[in-house]
Design an enzyme around this catalytic site. Structure first.
Site, PDB file in Angstrom:
ATOM      1  N   CYS A 213       0.806  -1.224   0.000  1.00 22.93           N
ATOM      2  CA  CYS A 213       0.000   0.000   0.000  1.00 22.93           C
ATOM      3  C   CYS A 213       0.837   1.272   0.000  1.00 22.93           C
ATOM      4  O   CYS A 213       0.299   2.363  -0.129  1.00 22.93           O
ATOM      5  CB  CYS A 213      -0.951  -0.017   1.195  1.00 22.93           C
ATOM      6  SG  CYS A 213      -2.331  -1.171   0.974  1.00 22.93           S
TER       7      CYS A 213
ATOM      8  N   ASP B 211      -8.424  -4.122  -5.424  1.00 22.21           N
ATOM      9  CA  ASP B 211      -7.167  -3.609  -4.896  1.00 22.21           C
ATOM     10  C   ASP B 211      -6.020  -4.439  -5.465  1.00 22.21           C
ATOM     11  O   ASP B 211      -6.120  -5.670  -5.525  1.00 22.21           O
ATOM     12  CB  ASP B 211      -7.149  -3.684  -3.365  1.00 22.21           C
ATOM     13  CG  ASP B 211      -6.310  -2.572  -2.744  1.00 22.21           C
ATOM     14  OD1 ASP B 211      -5.191  -2.344  -3.236  1.00 22.21           O
ATOM     15  OD2 ASP B 211      -6.773  -1.933  -1.778  1.00 22.21           O
TER      16      ASP B 211
ATOM     17  N   GLY C 174     -10.368 -13.788 -13.929  1.00 21.21           N
ATOM     18  CA  GLY C 174      -9.520 -12.627 -13.766  1.00 21.21           C
ATOM     19  C   GLY C 174      -9.032 -12.073 -15.086  1.00 21.21           C
ATOM     20  O   GLY C 174      -9.544 -12.422 -16.160  1.00 21.21           O
TER      21      GLY C 174
END
Length: 342
Positions: free
Chosen positions: A13, A65, A135
């Site tokens: 992050c 994310d 995906g």
């Protein structure tokens, strides 16, 4: 001579765009003439996920994310990236249903590395009780991985990030400091014990904390990730609320403060300080603790606001999870919006 492709250059992050940049971009997006009444939560409140009602009893929770590796082990990176993406569902109080892989991978890199990343991610989705359903992948210069996740929730049981009320206590379910520890680890300065504590925290699903919190009267909740503790706390301060934080009760990886004193810091933490620093008043708090509170967390814990009596009961249950957690402060009334850290 071909340039070597590095797996871990520093990610997690800490790789996110700063909150100030995002605010400026999002404020300029066109708004619909009429808001869809079934959209219960969009991006306006900077919440962790979108919530869309599909029936009187069911709403969909939607999030995604992904980021570059922050550890050298591909399998652990896959676990961490998945746990981080799944966390947004839990921060809303929802249940994970399905997930889609998001993959950026260099064509010249060993495909076994990609397999280990996706294995780690798939196992976390399964641990969450969800199903990996597909995906999308692209060839890229660097590795990036994450998930798009769909969950469900009852429309009346959503945890908004800004629903806290005056007098609510704040509970934090995981320790701070993983960004600082990972930074120290990249230059060989972190101890094995500190790194093991960071890995355990980052690979632990927030499912267990969320399931405990759902038993109580939660007014507001978010997960502490790239914008750091103080950045995400700012997003919880709606409707004229401020906060008082007891720095001595902040759960932390013990060695993180020492690494901060040695200036193993991230640029992302400084962006967080620049964004929210004007709202924060530190009272006798050491520099290292300030940095810990601005430190971007990867797969960080839940930060929940609830009445004190409910909070005390929830905390007793949360402590049984085994990770450091505590009651770290309270919400107060202040129209000027202030965060006091003492």
């Amino acid at each position: 001579m071909e340039q070597e492709i590095l797996f871990c250059k520093g990610g997690g992050c800490t790789a996110k765009l700063g909150p100030g940049i995002l605010e400026r971009v999002l404020s300029r997006l066109p708004k619909p003439d009429k808001r869809d009444e079934n959209l219960l939560i969009g991006y306006e409140s900077s919440d962790d996920a979108a919530v869309y009602q599909v029936s009187p009893e069911v709403a969909i929770v939607q999030t995604l994310d992904f980021f570059p590796p922050m550890v050298e082990d591909p399998y652990l990176f896959g676990q961490i990236a998945a746990a981080n993406a799944l966390s947004d569902i839990y921060a809303m109080g929802g249940e994970v249903r399905t997930a889609l892989n998001i993959v950026c991978f260099p064509e010249k890199m060993d495909l076994n590395i990609l397999g280990r990343i996706m294995q780690g991610g798939c196992e976390k989705v399964m641990e969450a009780g969800g199903t990996l359903v597909g995906g999308h992948s692209i060839a890229d210069a660097d590795v990036k991985y994450g998930l798009s996740v769909m969950g469900t929730i009852h429309p009346d049981r959503i945890f908004p990030n800004d629903g806290g009320e005056e007098g609510d206590v704040l509970l934090l379910t995981k320790p701070l400091g993983v960004g600082i520890v990972c930074t120290a680890n990249r230059v060989g300065a972190a101890s094995r014990e500190a790194m093991d504590q960071a890995l355990r925290s980052m690979t632990t699903l927030n499912r267990w904390g969320s399931e405990i919190l759902r038993k109580y009267q939660v007014h507001g909740c978010t997960d502490v990730t790239g914008f750091g503790f103080l950045g995400h706390l700012k997003e919880m301060l709606g409707r004229g609320l401020s906060a008082e934080i007891d720095s001595l009760r902040i759960p932390r990886i013990p060695e993180a403060l020492g690494y901060a004193e040695e200036f193993y810091l991230t640029a992302a933490a400084q962006r967080n300080r620049n964004h929210v620093g004007e709202l924060v008043e530190f009272r006798g708090v050491p520099f290292a603790m300030e940095e810990l509170l601005f430190d971007p967390q990867t797969s960080g814990g839940l930060l929940a606001a609830l009445p004190r009596e409910e909070g005390e009961k929830a905390l007793a249950e949360l402590k049984r999870l085994g990770l450091p957690c505590d009651m770290v402060g309270k919400l107060t009334r202040n129209e000027e919006q202030k965060i006091i850290v003492a």
